[in-house]
Enzyme design. Structure first.
Site, mmCIF file in Angstrom:
data_model
loop_
_atom_site.group_PDB
_atom_site.id
_atom_site.type_symbol
_atom_site.label_atom_id
_atom_site.label_comp_id
_atom_site.label_asym_id
_atom_site.label_seq_id
_atom_site.Cartn_x
_atom_site.Cartn_y
_atom_site.Cartn_z
ATOM 1 N N PHE A 1 1.927 -4.608 -11.766
ATOM 2 C CA PHE A 1 2.149 -4.427 -13.205
ATOM 3 C C PHE A 1 3.470 -3.668 -13.383
ATOM 4 C CE2 PHE A 1 -2.395 -4.163 -12.173
ATOM 5 C CZ PHE A 1 -2.904 -5.246 -12.874
ATOM 6 N N ASP B 1 4.548 -8.843 -11.758
ATOM 7 C CA ASP B 1 4.214 -8.782 -13.197
ATOM 8 C C ASP B 1 4.018 -10.214 -13.680
ATOM 9 O OD1 ASP B 1 4.616 -6.310 -15.420
ATOM 10 O OD2 ASP B 1 4.612 -8.337 -16.263
ATOM 11 N N SER B 2 3.233 -10.369 -14.759
ATOM 12 C CA SER B 2 3.018 -11.723 -15.276
ATOM 13 C C SER B 2 4.097 -12.115 -16.283
ATOM 14 C CB SER B 2 1.634 -11.815 -15.925
ATOM 15 O OG SER B 2 1.500 -10.805 -16.903
ATOM 16 N N ASP C 1 -0.606 0.022 -12.247
ATOM 17 C CA ASP C 1 -0.424 0.537 -13.616
ATOM 18 C C ASP C 1 -0.772 -0.565 -14.616
ATOM 19 O OD1 ASP C 1 0.268 2.086 -15.793
ATOM 20 O OD2 ASP C 1 2.415 1.684 -15.626
ATOM 21 N N ARG D 1 6.918 8.648 -12.593
ATOM 22 C CA ARG D 1 8.170 8.256 -11.913
ATOM 23 C C ARG D 1 8.721 9.446 -11.145
ATOM 24 N NH1 ARG D 1 8.653 5.329 -16.792
ATOM 25 N NH2 ARG D 1 9.813 6.946 -17.878
ATOM 26 N N CYS E 1 -4.538 3.541 -18.836
ATOM 27 C CA CYS E 1 -3.992 3.938 -20.137
ATOM 28 C C CYS E 1 -4.961 3.628 -21.270
ATOM 29 C CB CYS E 1 -2.639 3.275 -20.381
ATOM 30 S SG CYS E 1 -2.718 1.500 -20.434
HETATM 31 N N1 SAH Z 1 4.419 0.111 -14.723
HETATM 32 C C1 SAH Z 1 5.204 -0.234 -15.870
HETATM 33 C C2 SAH Z 1 4.367 -0.444 -17.115
HETATM 34 C C3 SAH Z 1 3.247 -1.419 -16.968
HETATM 35 S S1 SAH Z 1 2.621 -2.028 -18.458
HETATM 36 C C4 SAH Z 1 6.256 0.816 -16.128
HETATM 37 O O1 SAH Z 1 6.090 1.959 -15.671
HETATM 38 O O2 SAH Z 1 7.233 0.519 -16.787
HETATM 39 C C5 SAH Z 1 1.638 -3.320 -17.908
HETATM 40 C C6 SAH Z 1 2.385 -4.526 -17.378
HETATM 41 O O3 SAH Z 1 1.415 -5.403 -16.839
HETATM 42 C C7 SAH Z 1 3.154 -5.327 -18.400
HETATM 43 O O4 SAH Z 1 4.484 -5.467 -17.969
HETATM 44 C C8 SAH Z 1 2.471 -6.711 -18.434
HETATM 45 O O5 SAH Z 1 3.403 -7.771 -18.551
HETATM 46 C C9 SAH Z 1 1.806 -6.751 -17.101
HETATM 47 N N2 SAH Z 1 0.568 -7.530 -16.954
HETATM 48 C C10 SAH Z 1 -0.483 -7.599 -17.803
HETATM 49 N N3 SAH Z 1 -1.494 -8.291 -17.241
HETATM 50 C C11 SAH Z 1 -1.086 -8.656 -16.011
HETATM 51 C C12 SAH Z 1 -1.668 -9.366 -14.925
HETATM 52 N N4 SAH Z 1 -2.919 -9.831 -15.012
HETATM 53 N N5 SAH Z 1 -0.960 -9.539 -13.803
HETATM 54 C C13 SAH Z 1 0.307 -9.070 -13.715
HETATM 55 N N6 SAH Z 1 0.901 -8.371 -14.687
HETATM 56 C C14 SAH Z 1 0.233 -8.162 -15.826
#
Ligand code: SAH
Length: 406
Positions: free
Chosen positions: A238, A260-261, A309, A222, A349
């Site tokens: 994500f 996001d999903s 991410d 960030r 991660c």
């Molecule tokens: N970038 C965020 C953390 C991401 S964690 C931050 O810095 O706060 C991963 C995220 O991906 C989660 O919120 C989860 O809901 C989402 N996710 C998981 N699989 C997904 C997909 N196929 N498409 C969209 N989002 C997804």
């Protein structure tokens, strides 16, 4: 009181002497008698010399996690470490390590398991709320002591326990979500709390959010965004609750599309945007990222910054190749919506995907669509998530910030 004693192989004893925190069941010669899961044991190497004290779980392959050195300062008259004194000492040390930094935030990881000499314990601070995870039978057995320290030293308004995950079930423990303190928590502790980080503020739902509520480990990423000047549109894939979207907007980006999903994550993301006066510049979209990227490319959308991410593509070594193929594919699709000369922040991660694997996946995914990549910086988490040199598994988060050629 005498402690159960366990004799381990010379190699394991030497590894422990060098600072390795684990001994596997296969490295154990004999248990003098079998301890209860979580009990403290004395670990003996060649010539029955004490190499330290561990807590044991004879049910798991990771049978011993080292807690105290042979010279553990405070011993009772029977030579057994005084656990309260020793644990408090470790917790104090973890806290003073964090106080060495100025992260300009009231949200940080105070204890990070083995890296702080406290295997199985994670403590995150979110303003006046503390979230603790007790992930092993050994830490479960020490919960009351840890709680005593948290309450007396930090004087929080509340301590919430989120002891969940596969590790815990391997240890023979049920998942637990509960307020540990105060004993009968006031209702007002349940709704999300506000934390601040640099110029931004975020709602954090310690009770119902992902992990312990917020991705503390992405603070360095960030900050990487906040330290740059953007002007165009951002695509935050994500996005969770918008840590990256808001950082990029704060750094001058005009608009952020956040995908996001999870509907719940996007609700908080919208609230976070409002909280920072950025509501009109964020567009949350509930979708699967792969599908969204394909459709966005078909629509001819272009972004000046794309953030990737994703959750861990694999949690096991055997699925590594499939994970790398998935990552390459993700980068090819992201490349199709990146402006020429646009920026990419990409993260992995999983400790099965090292930073060089992530970089290779990004390079080859982009090459597939005829684009090149120039690395600007590479990093992992901030120092509140220290790595243990002896445990490569502790290096789990890799981030690459790069510029993508035409
Ligand atoms: N970038 C965020 C953390 C991401 S964690 C931050 O810095 O706060 C991963 C995220 O991906 C989660 O919120 C989860 O809901 C989402 N996710 C998981 N699989 C997904 C997909 N196929 N498409 C969209 N989002 C997804």
């Amino acid at each position: 009181m005498t402690l159960p004693r366990v004799h381990v192989q010379a190699r394991a004893a030497e590894a422990v002497r060098q600072g390795h925190p684990w001994i596997f069941a296969s490295q154990i010669h004999t248990w003098e008698f079998e301890p209860k899961p979580g009990a403290l044991v004395e670990v003996l190497g060649p010539q029955s010399r004490c190499v330290g004290f561990a807590y044991a779980n004879p049910r798991t392959t990771l049978a011993l996690r080292m807690l105290y050195t042979p010279s553990a300062g405070q011993r009772g008259p029977d030579g057994v470490p005084e656990e309260r004194t020793e644990l408090f000492r470790k917790l104090d040390r973890a806290r003073s390590r964090r106080q060495e930094y100025n992260w300009d935030t009231d949200a940080f990881r105070l204890v990070w398991s083995e890296a702080d000499g406290l295997p199985g314990l994670v403590v995150d601070c979110f303003g006046d709320r503390v979230v603790a995870q007790f992930l092993t039978a050994g830490m479960e057995a020490r919960k009351a002591l840890v709680l005593e320290w948290l309450v007396s030293r930090l004087k929080p308004r509340g301590v919430f326990e989120r002891s969940e995950g596969v590790g815990r079930s391997r240890e023979g423990l049920q998942p637990v979500r509960q307020w540990l303190y105060p004993a009968s928590p006031a209702e007002e502790l349940n709704p999300p709390a506000v934390i601040s980080e640099g110029p931004l503020r975020f709602w954090v739902d310690v009770v119902g959010g992902q992990k312990t509520g917020f991705y503390l480990d992405q603070r360095a990423a960030r900050r990487c965004l906040q330290g740059r000047a953007f002007s165009g549109n951002v695509l935050d894939c994500f996005a969770y609750t918008g840590g990256f979207s808001l950082s990029a907007l704060q750094a001058g980006a005009s608009r952020a599309v956040a995908v996001d999903s999870s509907a719940r994550a996007l609700e908080t993301l919208r609230a976070n945007a409002e909280l920072n006066g950025l509501g009109s510049r964020v567009q949350p979209i509930r979708a699967k990222v792969f599908d969204f990227l394909t459709q966005a490319a078909q629509r001819g959308e272009k972004y000046g910054l794309v953030i990737l991410d994703p959750p861990a593509f694999t949690r096991s070594r055997e699925h590594r190749e499939r994970a790398l193929a998935g990552l390459r594919d993700l980068h090819s699709r992201a490349g199709l919506v990146l402006e020429p000369g646009g920026y990419l922040l990409t993260c992995s991660c999983s400790h099965h995907v090292a930073s060089k694997d992530l970089l290779h996946a990004a390079i080859s995914g982009l090459r597939r669509i005829g684009r090149s990549l120039k690395v600007k910086s590479q990093f992992g988490p901030d120092a509140d998530h220290p790595e243990i040199m002896q445990v490569p598994e502790s290096r789990y988060l890799a981030c690459v910030f790069a510029q993508v050629g035409p």
